[in-house]
Design an enzyme around this catalytic site. Structure first.
Site, PDB file in Angstrom:
ATOM      1  N   ASP A  42       0.842  -1.188   0.000  1.00 44.78           N
ATOM      2  CA  ASP A  42       0.000   0.000   0.000  1.00 44.78           C
ATOM      3  C   ASP A  42       0.883   1.245   0.000  1.00 44.78           C
ATOM      4  O   ASP A  42       1.777   1.382   0.842  1.00 44.78           O
ATOM      5  CB  ASP A  42      -0.899   0.027   1.243  1.00 44.78           C
ATOM      6  CG  ASP A  42      -2.023  -1.001   1.156  1.00 44.78           C
ATOM      7  OD1 ASP A  42      -2.274  -1.514   0.057  1.00 44.78           O
ATOM      8  OD2 ASP A  42      -2.642  -1.293   2.198  1.00 44.78           O
ATOM      9  N   ASN A 155     -11.030  12.282   1.070  1.00 47.21           N
ATOM     10  CA  ASN A 155     -11.280  11.219   0.090  1.00 47.21           C
ATOM     11  C   ASN A 155     -10.023  10.413  -0.231  1.00 47.21           C
ATOM     12  O   ASN A 155      -8.912  10.933  -0.177  1.00 47.21           O
ATOM     13  CB  ASN A 155     -11.834  11.814  -1.209  1.00 47.21           C
ATOM     14  CG  ASN A 155     -13.207  12.419  -1.006  1.00 47.21           C
ATOM     15  OD1 ASN A 155     -14.056  11.839  -0.345  1.00 47.21           O
ATOM     16  ND2 ASN A 155     -13.426  13.601  -1.568  1.00 47.21           N
ATOM     17  N   GLN A 301     -20.244   9.396  13.955  1.00 53.26           N
ATOM     18  CA  GLN A 301     -19.994   9.399  12.508  1.00 53.26           C
ATOM     19  C   GLN A 301     -18.844  10.338  12.129  1.00 53.26           C
ATOM     20  O   GLN A 301     -18.125  10.090  11.145  1.00 53.26           O
ATOM     21  CB  GLN A 301     -21.263   9.797  11.750  1.00 53.26           C
ATOM     22  CG  GLN A 301     -22.378   8.767  11.837  1.00 53.26           C
ATOM     23  CD  GLN A 301     -21.995   7.418  11.247  1.00 53.26           C
ATOM     24  OE1 GLN A 301     -21.622   7.295  10.091  1.00 53.26           O
ATOM     25  NE2 GLN A 301     -22.075   6.373  12.063  1.00 53.26           N
ATOM     26  N   ASP A 312     -11.488  -6.454   6.852  1.00 58.27           N
ATOM     27  CA  ASP A 312     -10.215  -7.145   7.118  1.00 58.27           C
ATOM     28  C   ASP A 312      -9.881  -7.080   8.602  1.00 58.27           C
ATOM     29  O   ASP A 312      -9.400  -8.048   9.195  1.00 58.27           O
ATOM     30  CB  ASP A 312      -9.070  -6.500   6.329  1.00 58.27           C
ATOM     31  CG  ASP A 312      -9.225  -6.654   4.825  1.00 58.27           C
ATOM     32  OD1 ASP A 312      -9.974  -7.548   4.396  1.00 58.27           O
ATOM     33  OD2 ASP A 312      -8.592  -5.877   4.087  1.00 58.27           O
TER      34      ASP A 312
END
Length: 357
Positions: A42, A155, A301, A312
């Protein structure tokens, strides 16, 4: 160890899944947990809108890399601040399990395929830092698989290039005596469904070993396309699956879980357990005729940063309790805790130590 009576979630899970002698692993041993899957490095970096536009990316998306994305991986590593992590679904889960367990190191073993390149060397180093006993099959045909996380504000646009992860060869790695000995040392096995697209014959060999030796074989359905397009290899492995993980958001989830639980089973001495997570809704678990709902941990939230690694992480937390002979209730509690930690952070990352009691 008490002998099982019913499917009470407070009994030791290994006992509640086995009607004869309990094959519980000894605690505090290396290589108790075995995982096999698609290792990815990653690579995370903050980028701007121009970078996304250049490679035709959406701000919040997950895609597989195409030819037009080749230069993206070279370009993103030139950024001023790049973070590397050992990734890929199964590797994430065994990494989380090892983090939850802390000591000893190398409780978790991992097999997968990488390239003989710089990214492969970084991946080996990152797996070592996570204290996972990774034994990669290294080859020259394809570069190490990578997943670029292009961050813009809140994002993340994920671009995965499986590359070497697709090149795993059973006869060149799993079948080697030195590697198979590590498989034999394990008592709990976990493989994400994604690996069905790479080496179903490797999964079957490990699954059969587990069934023949009274060990626990776990699998994750991973993504809808696995059940849709890889149904044949999935159904060949299913009779050997003792614990099946999945993620569903349908109204009749308990019925689906129950039907899955009743599919044919090779090792009849061990009942199949089905565990379906539903995001913020209750986790559903079924063993025998009993369906139990487990509420997830409350979270504001506004504290949720990234939900990509939640599944995972849940599996990893669950496995960490499973190798310690914990009850179903405790396994799910550990899974919920791990997922709750991971969704507060970018990527499948975690603090130095868990705060789980």
């Amino acid at each position: 160890m008490p002998t099982p009576r019913d499917e009470s979630p407070t009994e030791p899970l290994c006992g509640s899944l086995q009607n004869t002698k309990c094959f519980c692993p000894p605690l505090h041993s290396e290589n108790l947990l075995f995982g096999m899957g698609n290792p990815l490095l990653d690579i995370s970096a903050v980028v701007d809108k121009d970078f996304l536009d250049k490679f035709g990316l959406k701000p919040n998306d997950q895609i597989l890399a195409e030819d037009k994305h080749r230069a993206l991986f070279e370009e993103i590593v030139k950024r001023s601040k790049v973070e590397y992590h050992a990734g890929g679904s199964t590797q994430n889960s065994v990494k989380i399990a090892q983090w939850m367990l802390q000591k000893p190191h190398k409780v978790a073993t991992f097999f997968g395929c990488i390239g003989k390149d710089n990214f492969g060397e970084i991946l080996k180093k990152k797996a070592e830092e996570a204290h996972v006993d990774a034994h990669y099959y290294e080859q020259n045909e394809e570069p190490t698989g990578t997943c670029a996380a292009c961050i813009t504000g809140d994002n993340r646009s994920l671009v995965a290039n499986l590359a070497a992860a697709n090149c795993y060869k059973k006869e060149k790695h799993l079948d080697l005596d030195s590697n198979w000995e590590l498989v034999e040392k394990a008592k709990v096995y976990y493989i994400a469904g994604f690996f069905l697209t790479v080496s179903p014959e490797s999964i079957l060999k490990v699954a059969k070993h587990a069934a023949e030796n009274g060990k626990i074989f776990c699998m994750n359905l991973s993504a809808p396309f696995i059940s849709q397009f890889f149904k044949e290899p999935l159904m060949k492995v299913m009779p050997y699956v003792d614990i099946l993980f999945g993620n569903e958001t349908t109204d009749d989830i308990a019925v689906i879980a129950h039907k899955t639980q009743n599919l044919p089973k090779e090792n009849a001495k061990r009942q199949r357990l089905v565990v379906f997570t539903q995001g913020k809704d209750d986790t559903v678990a079924t063993v025998g005729d009993k369906v139990t709902m487990f509420p997830v941990l409350d979270i504001n939230q506004n504290d949720i940063v990234d939900t990509n690694g939640a599944g995972d992480a849940f599996a990893g937390g669950f496995l960490s309790a499973l190798v310690q002979e914990q009850s179903l209730e405790e396994c799910i509690r550990a899974g919920h805790y791990a997922a709750n930690v991971i969704i507060r952070r970018v990527g499948c990352t975690f603090p130095e130590k868990p705060n789980f009691h």
